[in-house]
Design a protein around this motif. Structure first.
Motif, PDB file in Angstrom:
ATOM      1  N   ILE A  41       0.883  -1.171   0.000  1.00  0.00           N
ATOM      2  CA  ILE A  41       0.000   0.000   0.000  1.00  0.00           C
ATOM      3  C   ILE A  41       0.913   1.210   0.000  1.00  0.00           C
ATOM      4  O   ILE A  41       1.802   1.321   0.843  1.00  0.00           O
ATOM      5  N   VAL A  42       0.712   2.107  -0.965  1.00  0.00           N
ATOM      6  CA  VAL A  42       1.491   3.346  -1.037  1.00  0.00           C
ATOM      7  C   VAL A  42       0.531   4.498  -0.747  1.00  0.00           C
ATOM      8  O   VAL A  42      -0.526   4.620  -1.366  1.00  0.00           O
ATOM      9  N   PHE A  43       0.916   5.323   0.200  1.00  0.00           N
ATOM     10  CA  PHE A  43       0.086   6.454   0.590  1.00  0.00           C
ATOM     11  C   PHE A  43       0.563   7.734  -0.078  1.00  0.00           C
ATOM     12  O   PHE A  43       1.754   7.902  -0.348  1.00  0.00           O
ATOM     13  N   ASN A  44      -0.367   8.639  -0.348  1.00  0.00           N
ATOM     14  CA  ASN A  44      -0.026   9.977  -0.807  1.00  0.00           C
ATOM     15  C   ASN A  44       0.596  10.736   0.359  1.00  0.00           C
ATOM     16  O   ASN A  44       0.336  10.407   1.529  1.00  0.00           O
ATOM     17  N   PRO A  45       1.392  11.758   0.079  1.00  0.00           N
ATOM     18  CA  PRO A  45       1.972  12.563   1.161  1.00  0.00           C
ATOM     19  C   PRO A  45       0.858  13.187   2.021  1.00  0.00           C
ATOM     20  O   PRO A  45      -0.172  13.610   1.487  1.00  0.00           O
ATOM     21  N   LEU A  46       1.082  13.201   3.318  1.00  0.00           N
ATOM     22  CA  LEU A  46       0.110  13.777   4.242  1.00  0.00           C
ATOM     23  C   LEU A  46       0.760  14.933   5.003  1.00  0.00           C
ATOM     24  O   LEU A  46       1.951  14.892   5.295  1.00  0.00           O
ATOM     25  N   ALA A  47      -0.025  15.929   5.283  1.00  0.00           N
ATOM     26  CA  ALA A  47       0.436  17.046   6.124  1.00  0.00           C
ATOM     27  C   ALA A  47      -0.262  16.946   7.463  1.00  0.00           C
ATOM     28  O   ALA A  47      -1.475  16.766   7.527  1.00  0.00           O
ATOM     29  N   VAL A  48       0.514  17.055   8.532  1.00  0.00           N
ATOM     30  CA  VAL A  48      -0.035  16.994   9.881  1.00  0.00           C
ATOM     31  C   VAL A  48       0.185  18.341  10.535  1.00  0.00           C
ATOM     32  O   VAL A  48       1.295  18.874  10.544  1.00  0.00           O
ATOM     33  N   GLU A  49      -0.882  18.906  11.051  1.00  0.00           N
ATOM     34  CA  GLU A  49      -0.775  20.208  11.711  1.00  0.00           C
ATOM     35  C   GLU A  49      -1.179  20.034  13.168  1.00  0.00           C
ATOM     36  O   GLU A  49      -2.248  19.526  13.471  1.00  0.00           O
ATOM     37  N   PHE A  50      -0.288  20.431  14.065  1.00  0.00           N
ATOM     38  CA  PHE A  50      -0.547  20.358  15.489  1.00  0.00           C
ATOM     39  C   PHE A  50      -0.996  21.720  15.987  1.00  0.00           C
ATOM     40  O   PHE A  50      -0.437  22.751  15.612  1.00  0.00           O
ATOM     41  N   THR A  51      -2.004  21.720  16.822  1.00  0.00           N
ATOM     42  CA  THR A  51      -2.468  22.963  17.443  1.00  0.00           C
ATOM     43  C   THR A  51      -2.587  22.743  18.936  1.00  0.00           C
ATOM     44  O   THR A  51      -2.792  21.622  19.402  1.00  0.00           O
ATOM     45  N   SER A  52      -2.434  23.806  19.688  1.00  0.00           N
ATOM     46  CA  SER A  52      -2.634  23.697  21.134  1.00  0.00           C
ATOM     47  C   SER A  52      -4.115  23.866  21.410  1.00  0.00           C
ATOM     48  O   SER A  52      -4.809  24.650  20.764  1.00  0.00           O
ATOM     49  N   GLY A  53      -4.620  23.104  22.319  1.00  0.00           N
ATOM     50  CA  GLY A  53      -6.060  23.147  22.524  1.00  0.00           C
ATOM     51  C   GLY A  53      -6.402  23.321  23.917  1.00  0.00           C
ATOM     52  O   GLY A  53      -7.325  23.327  24.525  1.00  0.00           O
TER      53      GLY A  53
END
Length: 53
Positions: A41-53
């Motif tokens: 399985i090959v995945f497309n590039p993903l962007a992960v954004e972290f926020t303070s909550g």
């Protein structure tokens, strides 16, 4: 072996699988050979954004 290319908008780019004979795709016996299996399985590039909550 079969390769399925997904569209570029989802998380999966490509799935490579091996099918078996004309019988059931997943058997219920104790022999794991001859069943359908996912080889890659090959995945497309993903962007992960972290926020303070």
């Amino acid at each position: 072996m079969m390769t399925v290319n997904a569209d570029s908008t989802g998380p999966v780019q490509m799935v490579r699988l091996i099918g078996d004979t004309m019988g059931d795709d997943i058997s219920d016996d104790s022999n794991p050979h001859g069943d359908t299996s996912i080889r890659a399985i090959v995945f497309n590039p993903l962007a992960v954004e972290f926020t303070s909550g």
